[in-house]
Write an enzyme that holds these catalytic residues in place. Sequence first.
Site, mmCIF file in Angstrom:
data_model
loop_
_atom_site.group_PDB
_atom_site.id
_atom_site.type_symbol
_atom_site.label_atom_id
_atom_site.label_comp_id
_atom_site.label_asym_id
_atom_site.label_seq_id
_atom_site.Cartn_x
_atom_site.Cartn_y
_atom_site.Cartn_z
ATOM 1 N N LYS A 111 -8.473 -10.482 -7.940
ATOM 2 C CA LYS A 111 -9.628 -10.603 -7.054
ATOM 3 C C LYS A 111 -10.631 -9.474 -7.270
ATOM 4 O O LYS A 111 -10.241 -8.352 -7.557
ATOM 5 C CB LYS A 111 -9.162 -10.563 -5.594
ATOM 6 C CG LYS A 111 -8.974 -11.938 -5.014
ATOM 7 C CD LYS A 111 -8.613 -12.012 -3.542
ATOM 8 C CE LYS A 111 -8.885 -10.875 -2.621
ATOM 9 N NZ LYS A 111 -8.518 -11.147 -1.224
ATOM 10 N N LYS A 117 -12.761 -3.226 -4.727
ATOM 11 C CA LYS A 117 -13.654 -2.075 -4.614
ATOM 12 C C LYS A 117 -14.128 -1.587 -5.978
ATOM 13 O O LYS A 117 -13.387 -1.603 -6.953
ATOM 14 C CB LYS A 117 -12.941 -0.930 -3.884
ATOM 15 C CG LYS A 117 -12.968 -1.119 -2.397
ATOM 16 C CD LYS A 117 -12.297 0.027 -1.686
ATOM 17 C CE LYS A 117 -10.799 -0.075 -1.765
ATOM 18 N NZ LYS A 117 -10.079 0.982 -1.111
ATOM 19 N N LYS A 149 0.806 -1.216 0.000
ATOM 20 C CA LYS A 149 0.000 0.000 0.000
ATOM 21 C C LYS A 149 0.839 1.266 0.000
ATOM 22 O O LYS A 149 0.431 2.281 -0.561
ATOM 23 C CB LYS A 149 -0.973 0.007 1.182
ATOM 24 C CG LYS A 149 -2.054 -1.026 1.006
ATOM 25 C CD LYS A 149 -3.227 -0.797 1.917
ATOM 26 C CE LYS A 149 -4.316 -1.819 1.578
ATOM 27 N NZ LYS A 149 -5.403 -1.834 2.521
#
Length: 343
Positions: A205, A208, A119
């Site tokens: 995957k 959001k 991140k």
Amino acid sequence: MARVFSGIKPTGEMHLGNYLGAVRRWVDTQPPAGSAEARDHHAIFCVVDLHAMTLPWDPAELTQSTRQLATMLVAAGLDEARSLLFVQSHVRAHAELTWVLNCVASFGELRRMTQFKDKSAKHGEAGLESASVGLFDYPVLMVSDILLYDAAEVPVGDDQRQHVELARDIAIRFNGRFGDTFVVPKATFPAVGARVMDLQHPDRKMSKSDESPQGTILVLDPPKTIDKKIKSAVTDSGSEVRHDRDAKPGVSNLIEIYGAVTGLSIAEVEREFDGKQYGLFKAAVAEAVVEFLRPVNTRFHELAANPDEIDRRLAVGADAAEALAEPVLARASLAAGLLPRPR
Ligand code: TRP
């Protein structure tokens, strides 16, 4: 029976991947109403709003997402007679224990956390420079969540494995240094994982919706939208409805989704659509997903129309959680040598 604790972040809207991967599992692990396990708060679930502040956030959105997620969890079937549901920031012990554990965790072990590296490094050196201290400390807050409730089992996705390992390490270290204080937890993973992939990029995957609006099915998407997203999912140039993650990632993803929402095995799905065209298959998947989500959707809107009920649930949850967490925090503070406040 071991106590189970898990948390979910109120960032963005809940999508089918969250629902099938985490929430449905939570609903299923709740002990029966009236059982000793239920009375003993065997299953505890937390909306981790403090974790949602580790990346830049919008205050109004955070408030709204927290309420919406709590509502969604109730709509999905978290039942107050069977489990405890609360919002992390409502129980101050989380932030307090985090401080104590910050002084036990090492800089080096936090720097090695892959989620932090991913991140913060997303935006290169500048990203690391501007990453919040909260992002760095995220794992210790999560460790506190787990240790405060004497949780033995933490059902999580694979990406959280390292964080639960850290909880074990820190619990063991603290106990070794200051005497037996914390239960040493372990992570549990779904036996058969519905790994829901992005409909447009089936190699990654489902995530959001702002990252991939067309590839992500939201639990609250209207049926028409779900239908459209599934019908425009990428497949491959072949024509067989056959499961092969490497050669046919798009079709395989749809097969798994169909299996997860209907309860059929992969082989059964393949048999059902043997010799059928992709178009027909996709239409069936779309219909099955819409029907699967319909009851949650309906219940969500009923609950959302009556926010007092959710508030009441969260107030009860916070009180019960606090009653469990406070003694553990006191135990840890005492063990660490903090002078108890004179009463
Ligand atoms: N970090 C977890 C995630 O992103 C959420 C989380 C926070 C959590 N605290 C937790 C999960 C405690 C399990 C236990 O999915």
